[in-house]
Motif scaffolding. Structure first.
Motif, PDB file in Angstrom:
ATOM      1  N   ARG A 242     -41.013 -10.516  30.830  1.00  0.00           N
ATOM      2  CA  ARG A 242     -40.083  -9.675  30.086  1.00  0.00           C
ATOM      3  C   ARG A 242     -38.829  -9.387  30.905  1.00  0.00           C
ATOM      4  NH1 ARG A 242     -44.802  -5.718  27.415  1.00  0.00           N
ATOM      5  NH2 ARG A 242     -45.219  -7.111  25.642  1.00  0.00           N
ATOM      6  N   VAL A 243     -39.006  -9.132  32.201  1.00  0.00           N
ATOM      7  CA  VAL A 243     -37.858  -8.915  33.087  1.00  0.00           C
ATOM      8  C   VAL A 243     -36.970 -10.154  33.106  1.00  0.00           C
ATOM      9  CG1 VAL A 243     -37.154  -8.638  35.475  1.00  0.00           C
ATOM     10  CG2 VAL A 243     -38.949  -7.176  34.541  1.00  0.00           C
ATOM     11  N   GLN A 244     -37.586 -11.314  33.308  1.00  0.00           N
ATOM     12  CA  GLN A 244     -36.811 -12.549  33.408  1.00  0.00           C
ATOM     13  C   GLN A 244     -36.121 -12.879  32.085  1.00  0.00           C
ATOM     14  OE1 GLN A 244     -36.133 -14.204  36.242  1.00  0.00           O
ATOM     15  NE2 GLN A 244     -37.235 -12.468  37.176  1.00  0.00           N
ATOM     16  N   GLY A 245     -36.768 -12.569  30.978  1.00  0.00           N
ATOM     17  CA  GLY A 245     -36.151 -12.799  29.674  1.00  0.00           C
ATOM     18  C   GLY A 245     -34.880 -11.980  29.507  1.00  0.00           C
ATOM     19  N   LEU A 246     -34.950 -10.699  29.880  1.00  0.00           N
ATOM     20  CA  LEU A 246     -33.765  -9.833  29.797  1.00  0.00           C
ATOM     21  C   LEU A 246     -32.689 -10.286  30.779  1.00  0.00           C
ATOM     22  CD1 LEU A 246     -35.493  -6.340  29.484  1.00  0.00           C
ATOM     23  CD2 LEU A 246     -34.139  -7.486  27.723  1.00  0.00           C
ATOM     24  N   LEU A 247     -33.101 -10.703  31.986  1.00  0.00           N
ATOM     25  CA  LEU A 247     -32.136 -11.145  32.988  1.00  0.00           C
ATOM     26  C   LEU A 247     -31.387 -12.391  32.505  1.00  0.00           C
ATOM     27  CD1 LEU A 247     -30.953 -10.874  35.844  1.00  0.00           C
ATOM     28  CD2 LEU A 247     -32.864 -12.270  36.675  1.00  0.00           C
ATOM     29  N   ARG A 248     -32.130 -13.382  31.989  1.00  0.00           N
ATOM     30  CA  ARG A 248     -31.479 -14.598  31.483  1.00  0.00           C
ATOM     31  C   ARG A 248     -30.533 -14.283  30.336  1.00  0.00           C
ATOM     32  NH1 ARG A 248     -36.727 -16.702  32.235  1.00  0.00           N
ATOM     33  NH2 ARG A 248     -37.178 -16.358  30.015  1.00  0.00           N
ATOM     34  N   TYR A 249     -30.990 -13.381  29.458  1.00  0.00           N
ATOM     35  CA  TYR A 249     -30.163 -13.028  28.301  1.00  0.00           C
ATOM     36  C   TYR A 249     -28.858 -12.374  28.753  1.00  0.00           C
ATOM     37  CZ  TYR A 249     -28.937 -11.285  23.682  1.00  0.00           C
ATOM     38  OH  TYR A 249     -28.290 -11.043  22.505  1.00  0.00           O
ATOM     39  N   TYR A 250     -28.953 -11.452  29.715  1.00  0.00           N
ATOM     40  CA  TYR A 250     -27.757 -10.743  30.178  1.00  0.00           C
ATOM     41  C   TYR A 250     -26.782 -11.724  30.834  1.00  0.00           C
ATOM     42  CZ  TYR A 250     -24.840  -7.045  32.086  1.00  0.00           C
ATOM     43  OH  TYR A 250     -23.780  -6.226  32.350  1.00  0.00           O
ATOM     44  N   LYS A 251     -27.266 -12.582  31.718  1.00  0.00           N
ATOM     45  CA  LYS A 251     -26.391 -13.507  32.412  1.00  0.00           C
ATOM     46  C   LYS A 251     -25.713 -14.468  31.431  1.00  0.00           C
ATOM     47  CE  LYS A 251     -28.685 -13.539  36.941  1.00  0.00           C
ATOM     48  NZ  LYS A 251     -29.410 -14.369  37.939  1.00  0.00           N
ATOM     49  N   LYS A 252     -26.464 -14.928  30.447  1.00  0.00           N
ATOM     50  CA  LYS A 252     -25.889 -15.850  29.473  1.00  0.00           C
ATOM     51  C   LYS A 252     -24.758 -15.189  28.706  1.00  0.00           C
ATOM     52  CE  LYS A 252     -27.069 -18.605  25.390  1.00  0.00           C
ATOM     53  NZ  LYS A 252     -28.143 -19.004  24.444  1.00  0.00           N
ATOM     54  N   ARG A 253     -24.956 -13.911  28.329  1.00  0.00           N
ATOM     55  CA  ARG A 253     -23.919 -13.205  27.578  1.00  0.00           C
ATOM     56  C   ARG A 253     -22.676 -12.960  28.428  1.00  0.00           C
ATOM     57  NH1 ARG A 253     -24.054 -13.945  22.310  1.00  0.00           N
ATOM     58  NH2 ARG A 253     -26.156 -13.664  21.494  1.00  0.00           N
ATOM     59  N   VAL A 254     -22.860 -12.648  29.687  1.00  0.00           N
ATOM     60  CA  VAL A 254     -21.705 -12.458  30.574  1.00  0.00           C
ATOM     61  C   VAL A 254     -20.910 -13.757  30.688  1.00  0.00           C
ATOM     62  CG1 VAL A 254     -20.993 -12.014  32.957  1.00  0.00           C
ATOM     63  CG2 VAL A 254     -22.710 -10.553  31.863  1.00  0.00           C
ATOM     64  N   ASP A 255     -21.624 -14.879  30.817  1.00  0.00           N
ATOM     65  CA  ASP A 255     -20.952 -16.171  30.935  1.00  0.00           C
ATOM     66  C   ASP A 255     -20.132 -16.504  29.691  1.00  0.00           C
ATOM     67  OD1 ASP A 255     -21.688 -16.852  33.499  1.00  0.00           O
ATOM     68  OD2 ASP A 255     -23.553 -17.827  32.890  1.00  0.00           O
ATOM     69  N   THR A 256     -20.649 -16.151  28.521  1.00  0.00           N
ATOM     70  CA  THR A 256     -20.000 -16.573  27.275  1.00  0.00           C
ATOM     71  C   THR A 256     -19.044 -15.539  26.693  1.00  0.00           C
ATOM     72  OG1 THR A 256     -21.905 -15.770  25.993  1.00  0.00           O
ATOM     73  CG2 THR A 256     -21.916 -18.090  26.648  1.00  0.00           C
ATOM     74  N   ASP A 257     -19.268 -14.228  26.962  1.00  0.00           N
ATOM     75  CA  ASP A 257     -18.523 -13.193  26.237  1.00  0.00           C
ATOM     76  C   ASP A 257     -17.620 -12.331  27.112  1.00  0.00           C
ATOM     77  OD1 ASP A 257     -19.849 -14.069  24.007  1.00  0.00           O
ATOM     78  OD2 ASP A 257     -21.399 -12.533  24.105  1.00  0.00           O
ATOM     79  N   SER A 258     -17.693 -12.444  28.436  1.00  0.00           N
ATOM     80  CA  SER A 258     -16.908 -11.555  29.293  1.00  0.00           C
ATOM     81  C   SER A 258     -15.864 -12.345  30.076  1.00  0.00           C
ATOM     82  CB  SER A 258     -17.825 -10.814  30.268  1.00  0.00           C
ATOM     83  OG  SER A 258     -17.055  -9.992  31.126  1.00  0.00           O
ATOM     84  N   TYR A 259     -14.610 -11.877  30.025  1.00  0.00           N
ATOM     85  CA  TYR A 259     -13.563 -12.521  30.812  1.00  0.00           C
ATOM     86  C   TYR A 259     -13.287 -11.757  32.105  1.00  0.00           C
ATOM     87  CZ  TYR A 259     -10.556  -8.903  28.749  1.00  0.00           C
ATOM     88  OH  TYR A 259     -10.019  -7.706  28.359  1.00  0.00           O
ATOM     89  N   LEU A 260     -13.710 -10.493  32.195  1.00  0.00           N
ATOM     90  CA  LEU A 260     -13.451  -9.679  33.380  1.00  0.00           C
ATOM     91  C   LEU A 260     -14.550  -9.848  34.430  1.00  0.00           C
ATOM     92  CD1 LEU A 260     -11.735  -7.479  34.797  1.00  0.00           C
ATOM     93  CD2 LEU A 260     -13.134  -5.771  33.629  1.00  0.00           C
ATOM     94  N   ASN A 261     -15.796  -9.939  33.977  1.00  0.00           N
ATOM     95  CA  ASN A 261     -16.930  -9.983  34.894  1.00  0.00           C
ATOM     96  C   ASN A 261     -17.456 -11.408  35.068  1.00  0.00           C
ATOM     97  OD1 ASN A 261     -17.389  -7.018  35.347  1.00  0.00           O
ATOM     98  ND2 ASN A 261     -17.581  -7.072  33.112  1.00  0.00           N
ATOM     99  N   LYS A 262     -17.927 -11.709  36.264  1.00  0.00           N
ATOM    100  CA  LYS A 262     -18.580 -12.983  36.568  1.00  0.00           C
ATOM    101  C   LYS A 262     -19.981 -12.702  37.091  1.00  0.00           C
ATOM    102  CE  LYS A 262     -14.823 -15.293  35.672  1.00  0.00           C
ATOM    103  NZ  LYS A 262     -14.725 -16.140  34.449  1.00  0.00           N
TER     104      LYS A 262
END
Length: 602
Positions: A242-262
């Protein structure tokens, strides 16, 4: 009680005697009606939750049945002073629809349950039957008889539910220029699963909105656990998954939806909780279980003997295990995403004037901090203006406080509406905004507000779901007791009497709960028990006209005319509105013309 109908002057079509080959449809209708018997149970219709339910049994002579013809009773309900008549259903004596009376083989019998939606304007009214006989072939002849009454309606005792609304006020607003903080978003998983679900109990949308808002993110902390039940604890790595699922989901969203954060610039911390009885006990101690029940759970878990699985099996043996399974275990299947972020400070000295320009789109929203924008709503007494400010705050910041206060303003506006349609529209909008606030800051209190708005709007299924979710979240005992109390009131309204008693058992001994428990006893025909509990309600709230009126209803059902007069007289003395109510209430139909009843209403 049976209603026997014999209409000698009516005509009949549909059932003909095989022994009378020359018999016409009108004659068949007449012969059948002379021997028919129609029974309605209950004899006076009653509301059951949102519907009026009743059984109709019709008997006609078997000798009149003839192939190719049918006898029919069309049922309608007439109300609103005879101006409206709604179709209810029909009983048709054709092959496959009837049986033979086991006691009288020469009788055909049909028994069927009918229902129609309840509304206050339908009381009083009457259930009617229109007989006809007709040929079954297309375009066949039809002959109608005279319409007759089967039953009166509607007894509305089941709607004497007490629900004392808790006042829902605006959150206090203060202007704060510090935009740094930590955003905490809870998630919940299905039993035995690590898949992130995108429905009730998740914050997927809230997380996506936060990432897309591009607040500068410093650190993300992710934690997850599992419930003690065997399916959830069978996989020793379920919490890690469950931890890894949330971690992967968060990182994927940052990569695709955030221009300020890496992703590479964010510090990630993760922790998986395995077999943590301390988390379980924390939820139990923050629940609506009775102190003795909580103590028994604590003693069981703190006992040094026994493995994790053995203790879980012992929990299953507890008499109140259903509460643990329904309200504690689901929230043990949790995941949490906590994000530390910072944002630049923004200042302005003329908050109200700037907020008006922001609302009118004459200025960008970043002229004020989110706190300042919300604070500006306190500077105007006009509800419409408050609403526009909070709507702007919601659109520009998405903060839970803005959604919450917008919901409160919409509730306040609903109270000032004369139109029921407009009032419900405001209440549903309020419920939607409370939901958005609760998903951003999930607490029992916020989901209780969601349920309250839906309850007031009459959206009972949504209200029940949100009462239930508020309980699962846990919280202070006073909050949970009020949630259970209002949930019980709603369960009575929808006809779930046993569920209501269960909910009341987890709440306090308040006037509302006492009155509603007495009502359940009354509806379950325990008149002695109901009378005693209504007396307890009077001890809590002396001179309550509703309690006296309910005691009069109990007396009427118990066939005690003297007490009917005694309690009605007291209710009318305390509130004259109960005189008109008693006149229209079919509970008092057997006494309405009597001297005792009439004197009680003077």
């Amino acid at each position: 009680m049976r209603v026997y109908v014999r209409l000698l002057s009516s005509v009949w079509v549909g059932l003909a005697a095989a022994a009378l080959p020359g018999c016409t449809l009108p004659r068949m209708l007449k012969v059948a009606q002379e021997s028919q018997q129609v029974t309605v149970q209950p004899s006076v219709l009653e509301s059951n939750g949102e519907n009026v339910l009743f059984d109709v049994t019709a008997r006609v002579p078997a000798a009149h049945l003839k192939k190719g013809n049918a006898y029919n009773l069309a049922l309608t309900y007439r109300y609103d002073n005879g101006l409206r008549e709604d179709t209810v259903g029909r009983l048709t004596f054709v092959s496959g629809e009837y049986t033979y009376d086991p006691e009288k083989k020469d009788q055909l019998v049909i028994t069927r349950q009918f229902s129609f939606p309840y509304s206050p304007r339908k009381s009083p009214g009457e259930l009617l039957a229109l007989p006809d006989a007709h040929q079954l072939k297309p375009g066949g002849k039809r002959v109608k008889g005279e319409q007759f009454r089967l039953a009166r309606g509607i007894v509305t005792t089941g709607r004497l539910v007490v629900r004392q609304d808790t006042a829902i006020g605006l959150l206090p607003e203060t202007a704060d220029n510090n935009m740094s903080g930590t955003r905490i978003l809870p998630f919940f998983f299905d039993q035995g699963s690590s898949a992130i679900r995108n429905y009730l109990g998740t914050n997927v949308q809230a997380l996506e909105d936060f990432i897309e808002a591009n607040q500068h993110t410093k650190k993300v902390m992710i934690a997850a656990g599992h419930s003690p039940d065997s399916l959830d604890s069978r996989d020793p790595r379920l919490a890690d998954k469950r931890v890894q699922g949330l971690l992967r989901y968060y990182k994927k969203r940052v990569d695709t939806d955030s221009y300020l954060n890496k992703v590479g610039n964010i510090q990630f911390e993760t922790v998986a909780y395995h077999r943590r009885w301390d988390l379980f006990l924390s939820k139990v101690q923050n629940s609506a279980l009775k102190p003795a029940q909580i103590d028994s759970v604590v003693l069981l878990i703190n006992d040094a003997k026994g493995s994790f699985a053995q203790k879980e099996r012992q929990l299953r043996a507890l008499s109140f295990y259903d509460y643990l399974d329904q309200y504690i275990y689901p929230v043990m299947r949790f995941g949490t995403v906590a994000v530390e972020y910072t944002a630049p400070k923004r200042y302005d000295s003329e908050i109200y004037l700037l907020s008006k320009k922001i609302v009118e789109k004459e200025m960008e929203a970043d002229a004020l901090t989110p706190e300042e924008l919300r604070y500006s709503a306190t500077l105007t007494p006009l509800l419409a203006e408050k609403q526009r400010i909070y709507e702007t705050s919601v659109a520009t910041t998405g903060r839970w406080e803005a959604y919450h206060n917008l919901g409160v303003v919409l509730l306040l506006r609903s109270e000032k509406e004369a139109s029921d349609k407009v009032r419900k529209a405001y209440l549903r909008r309020a419920a939607t905004n409370f939901t958005l606030a609760a998903h951003r800051n999930p607490t029992a209190d916020l989901f209780y507000r969601v349920a309250t708005a839906y309850h007031r709007a009459g959206d009972r299924l949504e209200a029940l779901q949100n009462y239930d979710y508020a309980i699962k979240l846990g919280g202070p005992r006073p909050v949970l007791e009020k949630v259970f109390a209002d949930k019980a009131a709603l369960e009575i309204e929808v006809g779930q009497l046993d569920d209501a008693l269960g909910s009341i058992s987890y709440s306090g001994k308040t006037y509302q709960n006492t009155m509603n428990r007495a009502l359940v006893y009354l509806l379950k025909n325990n008149y002695e028990g109901a009378a005693g509990i209504y007396q307890e309600a009077l001890a809590l709230k002396p001179n309550d006209p509703l309690a006296y009126y309910c005691l009069a209803v109990v007396a009427a059902r118990s066939k005690d005319e003297a007490q009917v007069g005694q309690y009605l007289r007291r209710a009318v003395q305390l509130d004259r509105a109960y005189a008109q109510r008693a006149v229209e209430d079919l509970e008092f139909r057997d006494y309405a013309a009597g001297k005792v009843f009439l004197e009680a209403l003077r």
